[in-house]
Design an enzyme around this catalytic site. Structure first.
Site, mmCIF file in Angstrom:
data_model
loop_
_atom_site.group_PDB
_atom_site.id
_atom_site.type_symbol
_atom_site.label_atom_id
_atom_site.label_comp_id
_atom_site.label_asym_id
_atom_site.label_seq_id
_atom_site.Cartn_x
_atom_site.Cartn_y
_atom_site.Cartn_z
ATOM 1 N N ASP A 73 0.759 -1.109 -0.308
ATOM 2 C CA ASP A 73 -0.004 -0.082 0.109
ATOM 3 C C ASP A 73 1.099 1.215 0.192
ATOM 4 O O ASP A 73 2.059 1.151 0.426
ATOM 5 C CB ASP A 73 -0.741 -0.244 1.121
ATOM 6 C CG ASP A 73 -2.176 0.645 0.880
ATOM 7 O OD1 ASP A 73 -3.114 0.623 0.429
ATOM 8 O OD2 ASP A 73 -2.812 1.732 1.855
ATOM 9 N N TYR A 156 1.893 9.031 -10.309
ATOM 10 C CA TYR A 156 2.529 9.821 -9.842
ATOM 11 C C TYR A 156 3.822 10.026 -10.776
ATOM 12 O O TYR A 156 4.263 11.762 -10.385
ATOM 13 C CB TYR A 156 1.777 10.385 -8.666
ATOM 14 C CG TYR A 156 0.500 10.626 -8.419
ATOM 15 C CD1 TYR A 156 -0.388 11.578 -8.922
ATOM 16 C CD2 TYR A 156 0.612 9.628 -7.340
ATOM 17 C CE1 TYR A 156 -1.733 11.642 -8.436
ATOM 18 C CE2 TYR A 156 -0.965 9.600 -7.073
ATOM 19 C CZ TYR A 156 -2.105 10.613 -7.779
ATOM 20 O OH TYR A 156 -3.280 10.444 -7.187
ATOM 21 N N ASP A 157 4.706 9.172 -11.064
ATOM 22 C CA ASP A 157 6.020 9.096 -11.615
ATOM 23 C C ASP A 157 6.147 10.820 -12.330
ATOM 24 O O ASP A 157 7.208 11.141 -11.782
ATOM 25 C CB ASP A 157 5.906 8.224 -12.362
ATOM 26 C CG ASP A 157 6.398 6.661 -11.338
ATOM 27 O OD1 ASP A 157 6.897 7.291 -9.944
ATOM 28 O OD2 ASP A 157 6.631 5.693 -11.885
HETATM 29 P P1 ITT Z 1 -3.735 -2.731 -5.482
HETATM 30 O O1 ITT Z 1 -4.681 -1.747 -4.376
HETATM 31 O O2 ITT Z 1 -3.955 -3.430 -5.714
HETATM 32 O O3 ITT Z 1 -2.177 -2.643 -4.508
HETATM 33 P P2 ITT Z 1 -3.627 0.531 -6.165
HETATM 34 O O4 ITT Z 1 -2.911 1.430 -7.859
HETATM 35 O O5 ITT Z 1 -4.884 0.440 -6.258
HETATM 36 O O6 ITT Z 1 -3.535 -1.194 -6.296
HETATM 37 P P3 ITT Z 1 -2.945 1.741 -3.724
HETATM 38 O O7 ITT Z 1 -4.314 2.083 -2.926
HETATM 39 O O8 ITT Z 1 -1.831 1.159 -3.424
HETATM 40 O O9 ITT Z 1 -2.987 0.801 -5.110
HETATM 41 O O10 ITT Z 1 -2.681 2.856 -4.372
HETATM 42 C C1 ITT Z 1 -1.186 3.332 -4.631
HETATM 43 C C2 ITT Z 1 -1.336 4.158 -5.638
HETATM 44 O O11 ITT Z 1 -0.331 5.614 -5.956
HETATM 45 C C3 ITT Z 1 -1.080 4.011 -6.939
HETATM 46 O O12 ITT Z 1 -2.152 4.057 -7.834
HETATM 47 C C4 ITT Z 1 -0.692 5.397 -7.674
HETATM 48 O O13 ITT Z 1 -1.050 6.334 -8.216
HETATM 49 C C5 ITT Z 1 0.617 5.990 -6.743
HETATM 50 N N1 ITT Z 1 1.829 5.456 -6.669
HETATM 51 C C6 ITT Z 1 1.884 4.343 -5.440
HETATM 52 N N2 ITT Z 1 3.063 4.476 -5.760
HETATM 53 C C7 ITT Z 1 3.661 5.042 -6.452
HETATM 54 C C8 ITT Z 1 4.656 4.937 -7.815
HETATM 55 O O14 ITT Z 1 6.161 4.336 -7.515
HETATM 56 N N3 ITT Z 1 5.059 5.424 -8.604
HETATM 57 C C9 ITT Z 1 3.766 6.498 -9.263
HETATM 58 N N4 ITT Z 1 2.954 6.011 -8.096
HETATM 59 C C10 ITT Z 1 2.424 5.794 -7.595
#
Ligand code: ITT
Length: 225
Positions: A73, A156-157
């Site tokens: 997460d 958001y990379d």
């Molecule tokens: P899962 O719950 O199925 O793993 P998710 O995308 O819903 O997928 P999260 O709830 O953890 O996962 O949300 C994380 C969000 O934060 C993700 O969708 C991206 O928008 C952002 N994010 C996290 N890590 C990132 C990264 O390394 N680079 C860019 N954006 C990132």
């Protein structure tokens, strides 16, 4: 038939899956993702912290599949927005937006603010079917760019500018990003003690599970480079 022990990556985000697979390369573990198992109900990510949501996702997948499962997460925490989007990063601006639309929404919310500090946070939870979990967490500090730059990565990379390398995450190679990112650092901690992690998993899995057929002694699996 592949008799290597199975580790499930419990995420539906293809960007994360690719990064986690890359970071766990080299171990003699059969890495599967949720898409390898047919339809599985979605977990409601209603926790207020990354930690809570990571555990919800890993423990749910581990229980439903009867296999050790690793969930991530993560999100971006923006100082000028009092920590938003934070745990709501995936759905910031509403369901159904593309990554590019979410980036635009975030830039608009910044409204030209000169306070650009932002932190990516990540909690990795590795759970076994009977409940317990190991947790790894890490963060990466940077600045929100004024405009998107770069085409690699996901989420958001393109907006996350990392001053020590003078580029955004989306302008980095996967290897560069993994070396400094929140996810890369959290998973590198896990990799560094993978031998111990395996012992821990074995203690929580049935005696006839492939995890318990790994030979005893030392680091039981080939270590990554
Ligand atoms: P899962 O719950 O199925 O793993 P998710 O995308 O819903 O997928 P999260 O709830 O953890 O996962 O949300 C994380 C969000 O934060 C993700 O969708 C991206 O928008 C952002 N994010 C996290 N890590 C990132 C990264 O390394 N680079 C860019 N954006 C990132």
């Amino acid at each position: 038939m592949d008799r290597r022990p199975i580790l499930v990556i419990a995420t539906r985000n293809p960007g994360k899956t690719a990064e986690i697979r890359g970071l766990l390369q080299g171990f003699a573990v059969d890495i599967r993702s949720l898409t390898d198992f047919g339809p599985i109900p979605e977990v409601e990510e209603d926790g207020t912290t990354f930690d809570e949501n990571a555990y919800k996702k890993s423990s749910f997948a581990a229980r439903v599949l009867g296999l050790p499962a690793l969930a991530d997460d993560s999100g971006i925490v923006v100082e000028a927005l009092d920590g938003a989007p934070g745990v709501h990063s995936a759905r910031y601006g509403g369901e159904g937006l593309s990554d590019a639309e979410r980036c635009r929404k975030l830039l608009a919310a910044m409204n030209g603010s000169t306070r650009r500090r932002a932190v990516f946070e990540c909690v990795i939870s590795l759970a076994v079917p009977c409940g317990p979990a190991l947790t790894y967490e890490a963060r990466c500090e940077g600045l929100l760019a004024e405009a998107p730059a770069g085409v690699s990565g996901f989420g958001y990379d393109p907006l996350f500018y990392y001053p020590p390398l003078g580029k955004t995450f989306a302008q980095m190679t996967p290897e560069e990003k993994n070396r400094v990112s929140h996810r890369g650092k959290a998973l590198n901690e896990l990799r560094a003690e993978f031998g111990k992690v395996i012992q821990w998993i074995r203690r929580h899995m049935p005696p006839d599970d492939p995890w318990n057929r790994i030979p005893d002694g030392g680091c039981p699996l080939p270590c990554p480079p």
